[in-house]
Every structure is written in C-alpha cells, then in structure tokens.
Design a protein around this motif. Sequence first.
Motif, PDB file in Angstrom:
ATOM      1  N   ALA A 192       0.841  -1.340   0.105  1.00 53.89           N
ATOM      2  CA  ALA A 192      -0.012   0.147   0.189  1.00 53.89           C
ATOM      3  C   ALA A 192       0.840   1.364  -0.084  1.00 53.89           C
ATOM      4  O   ALA A 192       0.539   2.217  -0.513  1.00 53.89           O
TER       5      ALA A 192
ATOM      6  N   LEU B 123      -5.607   5.020  -6.987  1.00 52.39           N
ATOM      7  CA  LEU B 123      -6.414   3.838  -6.460  1.00 52.39           C
ATOM      8  C   LEU B 123      -6.466   2.614  -7.529  1.00 52.39           C
ATOM      9  O   LEU B 123      -7.023   1.411  -6.950  1.00 52.39           O
TER      10      LEU B 123
ATOM     11  N   SER C 236      -8.958  -1.480  -8.282  1.00 50.35           N
ATOM     12  CA  SER C 236      -9.678  -1.963  -7.206  1.00 50.35           C
ATOM     13  C   SER C 236      -9.685  -1.256  -5.845  1.00 50.35           C
ATOM     14  O   SER C 236     -10.210  -1.385  -5.122  1.00 50.35           O
ATOM     15  N   GLY C 237      -8.782  -0.106  -5.822  1.00 50.61           N
ATOM     16  CA  GLY C 237      -8.628   0.674  -4.523  1.00 50.61           C
ATOM     17  C   GLY C 237      -9.920   1.422  -4.228  1.00 50.61           C
ATOM     18  O   GLY C 237     -10.554   2.278  -5.114  1.00 50.61           O
ATOM     19  N   GLN C 238      -9.940   1.815  -2.825  1.00 51.16           N
ATOM     20  CA  GLN C 238     -11.091   2.713  -2.550  1.00 51.16           C
ATOM     21  C   GLN C 238     -10.534   3.385  -1.082  1.00 51.16           C
ATOM     22  O   GLN C 238      -9.849   3.010  -0.519  1.00 51.16           O
TER      23      GLN C 238
ATOM     24  N   HIS D  14     -10.406  -6.139   2.604  1.00 45.12           N
ATOM     25  CA  HIS D  14      -8.705  -5.812   2.058  1.00 45.12           C
ATOM     26  C   HIS D  14      -8.200  -4.693   2.485  1.00 45.12           C
ATOM     27  O   HIS D  14      -7.976  -3.804   1.712  1.00 45.12           O
TER      28      HIS D  14
ATOM     29  N   ARG E 121      -6.160  -1.954   3.740  1.00 42.64           N
ATOM     30  CA  ARG E 121      -4.394  -1.793   3.570  1.00 42.64           C
ATOM     31  C   ARG E 121      -3.773  -0.706   4.434  1.00 42.64           C
ATOM     32  O   ARG E 121      -2.848  -0.756   4.739  1.00 42.64           O
TER      33      ARG E 121
ATOM     34  N   ASP F 164      -8.098  -2.150  -0.833  1.00 44.82           N
ATOM     35  CA  ASP F 164      -7.533  -2.507  -2.061  1.00 44.82           C
ATOM     36  C   ASP F 164      -7.154  -4.009  -2.302  1.00 44.82           C
ATOM     37  O   ASP F 164      -6.487  -4.444  -1.769  1.00 44.82           O
ATOM     38  N   GLN F 165      -8.100  -4.546  -3.186  1.00 44.40           N
ATOM     39  CA  GLN F 165      -8.273  -5.970  -3.002  1.00 44.40           C
ATOM     40  C   GLN F 165      -6.944  -6.473  -3.934  1.00 44.40           C
ATOM     41  O   GLN F 165      -6.323  -7.559  -3.555  1.00 44.40           O
TER      42      GLN F 165
ATOM     43  N   THR G 231      -4.498  -4.643  -4.650  1.00 46.79           N
ATOM     44  CA  THR G 231      -3.214  -3.846  -4.212  1.00 46.79           C
ATOM     45  C   THR G 231      -2.410  -3.303  -5.394  1.00 46.79           C
ATOM     46  O   THR G 231      -0.760  -3.058  -5.561  1.00 46.79           O
TER      47      THR G 231
ATOM     48  N   GLY H 167      -3.113  -0.020  -6.403  1.00 51.23           N
ATOM     49  CA  GLY H 167      -2.898   1.188  -5.882  1.00 51.23           C
ATOM     50  C   GLY H 167      -1.882   1.511  -4.778  1.00 51.23           C
ATOM     51  O   GLY H 167      -1.382   0.358  -4.481  1.00 51.23           O
TER      52      GLY H 167
END
Length: 239
Positions: free
Chosen positions: A118, A168, A171-173, A186, A188, A204-205, A207, A209
């Motif tokens: 991350a 991101l 898949s990042g949030q 997930h 991070r 982030d599933q 990773t 991002g």
Amino acid sequence: MLVEAATRGAGLDWKTSLQELGAARGLGAPSYQVVDEGPDHAKTFAASVLLAGTVYGRAAAGPRRPPNRRPPRRPGGRSRRRSDDVPELPEVEVVRRGLEQWVAGRTVATVEVHHPRAVRRHLEGADHFVAALTGRTLTAAHRRGKYLWLPVAEPDGAPSGRSLVAHLGMSGQLLVEKRTQPDETHLRARFTFTDGGRELRFVDQRTFGGLAVEESGPDGVIPPRLAHIAIDPSMRRST
C-alpha cells in the motif's frame, strides 16, 4: 439504507458500498431487478434494488438517443446541449469531492499500514510514511488525472511542502467509516483523526493502488511526479 450507503466515504462505488453495508447488517448481497415496457424503439426501464427480499429503492428511465445521432445545432454550427447530454464526472473526481467534504481540514491522529504494498511508492518505507503524517493536517483535496493528492500542514498550521498522494489502481477505495465499523477484508491502511470522528480507510483488493508522501513542486501545490499530466477540460487550472 441507501442514504447510509451514500455516506460510506469517498470510496464512492455505490454498488460496493451497498454490498458492504448489506453484509455488515447480515442482509447478504444486494440483487437487482430490471423490467422493461413498451415497443423496441421507445422502451422504458424500471430498476429495483433488493436486500434480503426487501425493495430498498427504485428508479426509472426512458429510451436513450442512439450514439450516432447528433443533437440539433443552433445557427453558427454550435451544438445545443441539453441537461441529459452532460457526461458523468470521472469516478476519481467523485472520490476527490468526497475527500474534500469528509477529510480536508482534519488532523491525523494515527496511521496504520496493514500491507507494505500500500505504501511501496513511499521509498523511505512504512515507518517514515507514518511519521510524515501523524499530527499533520490534510488541508484540501486535489486531482490530476487518476491521481489524488492532499497537501499536508505542519502542527503549527504552516505548509509542510509535502502532500499525501494516492492512486486507486484497479480496485482501490478510500472509505470514510465510523470507527465502530468492522474492518474491510482488504483493508490496507487506516487514518484516524484528532476530532474522534470517522476514519479514512484505504481498501484495495488487488493492491495495484498505493499511497505516498511526496514533496510539492515549485508552485507549492502539485507534486512534480504529477505535473506532466494534463488537466481535464472541465477543471479549473488551480486544481
């Protein structure tokens, strides 16, 4: 339920937010029903979202103009724009607006890094990343392309010349959550704030991002690594 899903921070993928909220309340994953009516050239559609068999929201829409049909033109060759012709804002801009509303102006109390990838873009390492943000204030939220950055102020309020930069990936949030909300699978990184309010979580599933603290450029705003990215036509140059 839908109102609460909309406030689940700046991760701002509504379907994901609703899915997480349904799981947290033991209602399972949401399902969607779409019904169409009318002739093929003028169909209308009604969509419903259900959780545990209960309808929580409905929406309806009419037929859309075919993509190869241009809007009528006014004299002089200028297209007449209707309100429904305006394109949607990029998803990352929605994230930026959420950060501006929920995070800007708050002082970081603690930082937790739950996965080294991350912060892999922060070359000094996770401990340095944590130290660079703890006790500092995130003063605003900016975007350039798919990158977000939040300028960092020192404890005395003076600009630090650095920014928290985020990408991101796929898949990042960035989620703003109540501190009592269970951790996402997930998760991070986590940021808590001195006001004791909602915390910021980087989820982030895949990773792909990442986060980093970077020096600002000569203008004191945009990090040099992002300066080459063109601004969006709809953005003010100061963003």
